[in-house]
Design a protein around this motif. Structure first.
Motif, PDB file in Angstrom:
ATOM      1  N   ASP A 109      11.136  -6.922   1.052  1.00 21.54           N
ATOM      2  CA  ASP A 109       9.946  -7.090   1.879  1.00 21.54           C
ATOM      3  C   ASP A 109       8.741  -6.376   1.288  1.00 21.54           C
ATOM      4  O   ASP A 109       7.604  -6.809   1.464  1.00 21.54           O
ATOM      5  N   LYS A 110       8.999  -5.261   0.605  1.00 20.89           N
ATOM      6  CA  LYS A 110       7.931  -4.446   0.038  1.00 20.89           C
ATOM      7  C   LYS A 110       8.313  -4.039  -1.380  1.00 20.89           C
ATOM      8  O   LYS A 110       9.492  -4.014  -1.727  1.00 20.89           O
ATOM      9  N   ILE A 111       7.316  -3.713  -2.181  1.00 23.20           N
ATOM     10  CA  ILE A 111       7.546  -3.314  -3.561  1.00 23.20           C
ATOM     11  C   ILE A 111       7.124  -1.859  -3.759  1.00 23.20           C
ATOM     12  O   ILE A 111       6.557  -1.229  -2.867  1.00 23.20           O
ATOM     13  N   GLY A 112       7.377  -1.347  -4.946  1.00 23.07           N
ATOM     14  CA  GLY A 112       6.827  -0.065  -5.364  1.00 23.07           C
ATOM     15  C   GLY A 112       5.726  -0.291  -6.377  1.00 23.07           C
ATOM     16  O   GLY A 112       5.729  -1.294  -7.104  1.00 23.07           O
ATOM     17  N   VAL A 113       4.760   0.620  -6.425  1.00 24.17           N
ATOM     18  CA  VAL A 113       3.688   0.551  -7.413  1.00 24.17           C
ATOM     19  C   VAL A 113       3.563   1.908  -8.091  1.00 24.17           C
ATOM     20  O   VAL A 113       3.822   2.948  -7.480  1.00 24.17           O
ATOM     21  N   ALA A 114       3.148   1.878  -9.364  1.00 23.43           N
ATOM     22  CA  ALA A 114       3.033   3.122 -10.128  1.00 23.43           C
ATOM     23  C   ALA A 114       1.988   2.950 -11.214  1.00 23.43           C
ATOM     24  O   ALA A 114       1.653   1.830 -11.615  1.00 23.43           O
ATOM     25  N   GLY A 115       1.482   4.075 -11.690  1.00 16.63           N
ATOM     26  CA  GLY A 115       0.528   4.037 -12.785  1.00 16.63           C
ATOM     27  C   GLY A 115       0.103   5.436 -13.178  1.00 16.63           C
ATOM     28  O   GLY A 115       0.228   6.387 -12.400  1.00 16.63           O
ATOM     29  N   CYS A 116      -0.392   5.546 -14.417  1.00 18.58           N
ATOM     30  CA  CYS A 116      -0.874   6.818 -14.953  1.00 18.58           C
ATOM     31  C   CYS A 116      -2.379   6.730 -15.172  1.00 18.58           C
ATOM     32  O   CYS A 116      -2.889   5.677 -15.570  1.00 18.58           O
ATOM     33  N   SER A 117      -3.077   7.825 -14.923  1.00 15.29           N
ATOM     34  CA  SER A 117      -4.512   7.901 -15.160  1.00 15.29           C
ATOM     35  C   SER A 117      -5.227   6.794 -14.375  1.00 15.29           C
ATOM     36  O   SER A 117      -5.082   6.728 -13.161  1.00 15.29           O
ATOM     37  N   PHE A 118      -5.960   5.891 -15.040  1.00 16.08           N
ATOM     38  CA  PHE A 118      -6.636   4.827 -14.290  1.00 16.08           C
ATOM     39  C   PHE A 118      -5.624   3.877 -13.646  1.00 16.08           C
ATOM     40  O   PHE A 118      -5.922   3.251 -12.630  1.00 16.08           O
ATOM     41  N   GLY A 119      -4.438   3.799 -14.218  1.00 14.49           N
ATOM     42  CA  GLY A 119      -3.368   3.069 -13.551  1.00 14.49           C
ATOM     43  C   GLY A 119      -2.940   3.747 -12.261  1.00 14.49           C
ATOM     44  O   GLY A 119      -2.470   3.086 -11.326  1.00 14.49           O
ATOM     45  N   GLY A 120      -3.097   5.073 -12.207  1.00 19.80           N
ATOM     46  CA  GLY A 120      -2.843   5.793 -10.971  1.00 19.80           C
ATOM     47  C   GLY A 120      -3.823   5.398  -9.880  1.00 19.80           C
ATOM     48  O   GLY A 120      -3.459   5.269  -8.714  1.00 19.80           O
ATOM     49  N   PHE A 121      -5.091   5.217 -10.274  1.00 17.96           N
ATOM     50  CA  PHE A 121      -6.072   4.694  -9.323  1.00 17.96           C
ATOM     51  C   PHE A 121      -5.664   3.314  -8.833  1.00 17.96           C
ATOM     52  O   PHE A 121      -5.658   3.040  -7.634  1.00 17.96           O
ATOM     53  N   HIS A 122      -5.329   2.425  -9.779  1.00 17.35           N
ATOM     54  CA  HIS A 122      -4.983   1.057  -9.396  1.00 17.35           C
ATOM     55  C   HIS A 122      -3.792   1.030  -8.440  1.00 17.35           C
ATOM     56  O   HIS A 122      -3.798   0.295  -7.447  1.00 17.35           O
ATOM     57  N   SER A 123      -2.777   1.815  -8.738  1.00 14.32           N
ATOM     58  CA  SER A 123      -1.589   1.810  -7.883  1.00 14.32           C
ATOM     59  C   SER A 123      -1.900   2.357  -6.497  1.00 14.32           C
ATOM     60  O   SER A 123      -1.483   1.779  -5.484  1.00 14.32           O
ATOM     61  N   ALA A 124      -2.651   3.458  -6.429  1.00 17.24           N
ATOM     62  CA  ALA A 124      -2.997   4.036  -5.136  1.00 17.24           C
ATOM     63  C   ALA A 124      -3.925   3.122  -4.346  1.00 17.24           C
ATOM     64  O   ALA A 124      -3.738   2.915  -3.144  1.00 17.24           O
ATOM     65  N   ASN A 125      -4.913   2.570  -5.008  1.00 17.27           N
ATOM     66  CA  ASN A 125      -5.860   1.697  -4.323  1.00 17.27           C
ATOM     67  C   ASN A 125      -5.143   0.484  -3.737  1.00 17.27           C
ATOM     68  O   ASN A 125      -5.380   0.092  -2.586  1.00 17.27           O
ATOM     69  N   PHE A 126      -4.231  -0.113  -4.525  1.00 18.69           N
ATOM     70  CA  PHE A 126      -3.509  -1.278  -4.015  1.00 18.69           C
ATOM     71  C   PHE A 126      -2.602  -0.881  -2.849  1.00 18.69           C
ATOM     72  O   PHE A 126      -2.566  -1.560  -1.817  1.00 18.69           O
ATOM     73  N   ALA A 127      -1.866   0.206  -2.992  1.00 18.26           N
ATOM     74  CA  ALA A 127      -0.956   0.636  -1.929  1.00 18.26           C
ATOM     75  C   ALA A 127      -1.700   0.968  -0.644  1.00 18.26           C
ATOM     76  O   ALA A 127      -1.272   0.586   0.453  1.00 18.26           O
TER      77      ALA A 127
END
Length: 235
Positions: A109-127
């Motif tokens: 039903d739900k996924i996980g998201v992850a990222g480093c540096s600007f990928g950290g922004f992308h993952s947090a913003n999406f979540a």
């Protein structure tokens, strides 16, 4: 470790977008690259190798997605409104096309998201924008204020792409199910950004783990240690 290259045509973006997928089964984690990074960056920099055991054992299936940073936040040749609109199209691609595909493929039903540096922004913003589709957030050395990319321009699209702005006004119950990790370190250039984001979450009563590690820099050596540790703990 099983690796599969995918070209996924996005109707929202009007073009193919590429991915590398690792593992044949397991809980899905969508990994965003760092600034202007490509879908193969996590492989090249050792992040995927760091979780080989978790992937080979069938605990996780890792999806490494391409970015559109060159057409959005870092597109200085475009006016700020066009930059953020291009990001919104990327968000629509993720929300309406890619994430449903991943959920269906992995039967979750739900996924996980992850990222480093600007990928950290992308993952947090999406979540934070889409808590109904995300169960796990792992942000490593992320920064969470996008306004310095906008040259003073501000509208609703910027607001809803800027976690430090919209999260103070969110309802905390929407995040009660989510396991959130904010990883940083004493020498991390994004240390203060993570402390600020943690304070916002704490003020809302949103449970999370702010992990401040000792004396390591904002770089892959740190993230390649963090990623397997966090994935081994969150499930």
């Amino acid at each position: 470790m099983e690796e599969k290259h995918i070209k996924y045509y996005s109707h929202h973006l009007g073009r193919d977008i590429e991915m590398l997928v690792y593992g044949s089964w397991g809980y899905p984690i969508l990994v965003f690259p760092t600034t202007l990074g490509r879908y193969y960056q996590a492989k090249d920099m050792g992040l995927i190798e760091s979780v080989r055991g978790l992937v080979d054992s069938g605990k996780y299936k890792i999806y490494c997605i391409d970015s559109v940073d060159a057409d959005s936040w870092y597109a200085k040749h475009l006016n700020p409104e066009a930059r953020v609109l291009n990001h919104i199209q990327y968000d629509k691609f993720l929300t309406n096309e890619l994430v449903p595909y991943i959920r269906n493929e992995c039967r979750v039903d739900k996924i996980g998201v992850a990222g480093c540096s600007f990928g950290g922004f992308h993952s947090a913003n999406f979540a934070f924008r889409h808590p109904d589709t995300v169960a796990y957030l792992v942000s490593m050395s992320g920064a969470f204020d996008i306004r310095n990319f906008m040259d003073g321009f501000y509208d609703d699209n910027v607001y809803f792409s800027n976690p430090v702005d919209f999260m103070p006004n969110e309802q905390s119950w929407r995040y009660n199910h989510m396991k959130i990790v904010l990883g940083t370190s004493d020498w991390d250039i994004c240390l203060e950004s993570n402390i600020k984001m943690s304070n916002i979450l704490s003020s809302k009563g949103i449970d999370h783990w702010l992990d401040i590690r000792g004396w390591e820099k904002h770089d892959w050596q740190l993230w390649n240690k963090m990623f397997p540790d966090y994935l081994s703990r969150i499930m």
